[in-house]
Motif scaffolding. Sequence first.
Motif, PDB file in Angstrom:
ATOM      1  N   ASP A 161      56.569  -3.174  78.534  1.00 48.28           N
ATOM      2  CA  ASP A 161      56.989  -4.556  78.336  1.00 48.28           C
ATOM      3  C   ASP A 161      56.975  -5.329  79.646  1.00 48.28           C
ATOM      4  N   SER A 216      54.523  -8.970  72.202  1.00 50.87           N
ATOM      5  CA  SER A 216      54.914  -7.563  72.362  1.00 50.87           C
ATOM      6  C   SER A 216      56.205  -7.437  73.151  1.00 50.87           C
ATOM      7  N   VAL A 217      56.421  -8.356  74.103  1.00 47.64           N
ATOM      8  CA  VAL A 217      57.640  -8.324  74.876  1.00 47.64           C
ATOM      9  C   VAL A 217      58.807  -8.857  74.058  1.00 47.64           C
ATOM     10  N   ARG A 229      53.425  -6.136  80.613  1.00 50.00           N
ATOM     11  CA  ARG A 229      52.873  -7.228  79.809  1.00 50.00           C
ATOM     12  C   ARG A 229      53.466  -8.582  80.188  1.00 50.00           C
ATOM     13  N   LEU A 248      63.186  -6.580  77.580  1.00 50.17           N
ATOM     14  CA  LEU A 248      62.261  -5.748  78.341  1.00 50.17           C
ATOM     15  C   LEU A 248      62.687  -4.303  78.115  1.00 50.17           C
ATOM     16  N   GLU A 301      62.029  -7.077  69.325  1.00 48.74           N
ATOM     17  CA  GLU A 301      63.266  -6.311  69.442  1.00 48.74           C
ATOM     18  C   GLU A 301      63.893  -6.260  68.055  1.00 48.74           C
TER      19      GLU A 301
END
Length: 515
Positions: free
Chosen positions: A480, A460-461, A483, A475, A464
């Motif tokens: 983000d 998830s981080v 996490r 981030l 992009e």
Amino acid sequence: MGIRIEGKIERVNGKELSYDEFSEKYLMKNEPVLLTGLMDRWKACEEWVTEDRRPKLDFLSAHFGDSPITVADCTARELTDQKRTEMSLSEFMDYWRMLPSGSCNSNRSISRNNHPLLYLKDWHFVKEYPAYVAYKTASFFRDDWLNIYLDHYGMQQGSNVQCDQNDVKCSDYRFVYMGPEGTWTPLHADVFRSYSWSGNVCGKKHWYLLPPSQSRLIFDRFQRNTVYDIFDEVSEKQFPGFGQTIWRECIQEEGEIIFVPSGWFHQVHNMEDTISINHNWFNGHNLDFVWKLLLRDYCEAKEYIEDIRDICDDFEWLCQRNLAANTGMNFYDFFIFISRFTVAIWGLLYHLKLVESSEFSMSSNVVKRLIFNLVSVYNVAKSMEYVEAFNPENIHHFPGEGWHSLVGVRRIMGEDRFQEFAVAIIESIELPDEFKQRNIEFSIDSLISEGFSSSQLSQSVLQESNYPKHSRPSLSSPADLVRLIEHLFAAPDGVCYGLDPSFFPDISCNLFQEH
């Protein structure tokens, strides 16, 4: 109207106090203290003061006279502050020499024989004269996120209210103050609700301080403006709670440093001709004060223009721009700030663990402070997760080079100034001598290698748009950041994985318990 004083400020020998004791008694409890014995070798105390312990005006004028400064007229109010004007330091020294000696009385609103009472404030001496080392910051105050950051980055990157980083007036929160007997500073709480420390090079100050638990009592009935001077005839109708306030006071002597915690409103009077050196600063201990102030000021800015929301295409961005103009930073600035500190702490912890696992226990105090700071960021980021500013449609309005460019992890770690920034953090936490002898430096290759970035950051981080997931981690939001920090504690290859919670008794957080 007289004020009620029922408390003194503790006076402690700073030479007999450890950092851990200072942290436990004053930082964590948000309590003020007077510290002695920490200014003995300051160059300013030797060169700026005469033998009879008065400001050495001729020396200051000769060496720094061309400096542009701002002075406040303590006899003239302008809105919520004293009227300010610009002049050179030599002009201020000339003014000071002309003042009749000892003609001030206890009424701070009376000028000396009708002369204005001018007080030099907010002189960015360190930035203007970096080679002249006037003083050495005590170890208690070196974990200074605000000034470390501003030494390497500009604060307002999250708005088009830009301030040139090379402009001395925008560059830091390290100041010299100086003024004749009778000068004073009206009631206020410090910028960003930061901590502050102030050391008296010469002279004597009288401090009046109000605990944060009573701060609501000094605001007007609309909770907008505060009392200007606690010794004025304060209107009970306008400030209905002021009569209930209970103050603390202290006399700060020459050679003493006062620590003023976050959110303590204070009013200060110079009882003699005085020179002081002052820093505003914050770190993991009071990061939540900064966020709460931003949130409060944001709500006020938003309420002020709420009636144009329906006709404004970028209403949230306008709120953030106004917040930056009024408070000094906005949500985006603050998020970029804590993200860079998180990446630096992450890298430092990784390097400490990588060099030799035993260093993690050998450097226990260092690791404890870094983990505490990481958890502080986590707790603040958790409270930022759902704010409107970080919705994708609002991020879209971000100006200049674009939001993802600023918060890309690879971009952050790849900048030369980030390496300097990280080294400054290392110096601020005072690594043990055994560790310093290793000549440790941040290695870009080790920190952003494909395997390290991909394994340390959750998917998830890593997400992009327009970039491969393994090469451009970003981030992009507080979620983000949350996490990422959770991953550092939870993943088997996370740098904080497996740490014993009993090693960190002062940290209250579910990061340890859950994993």
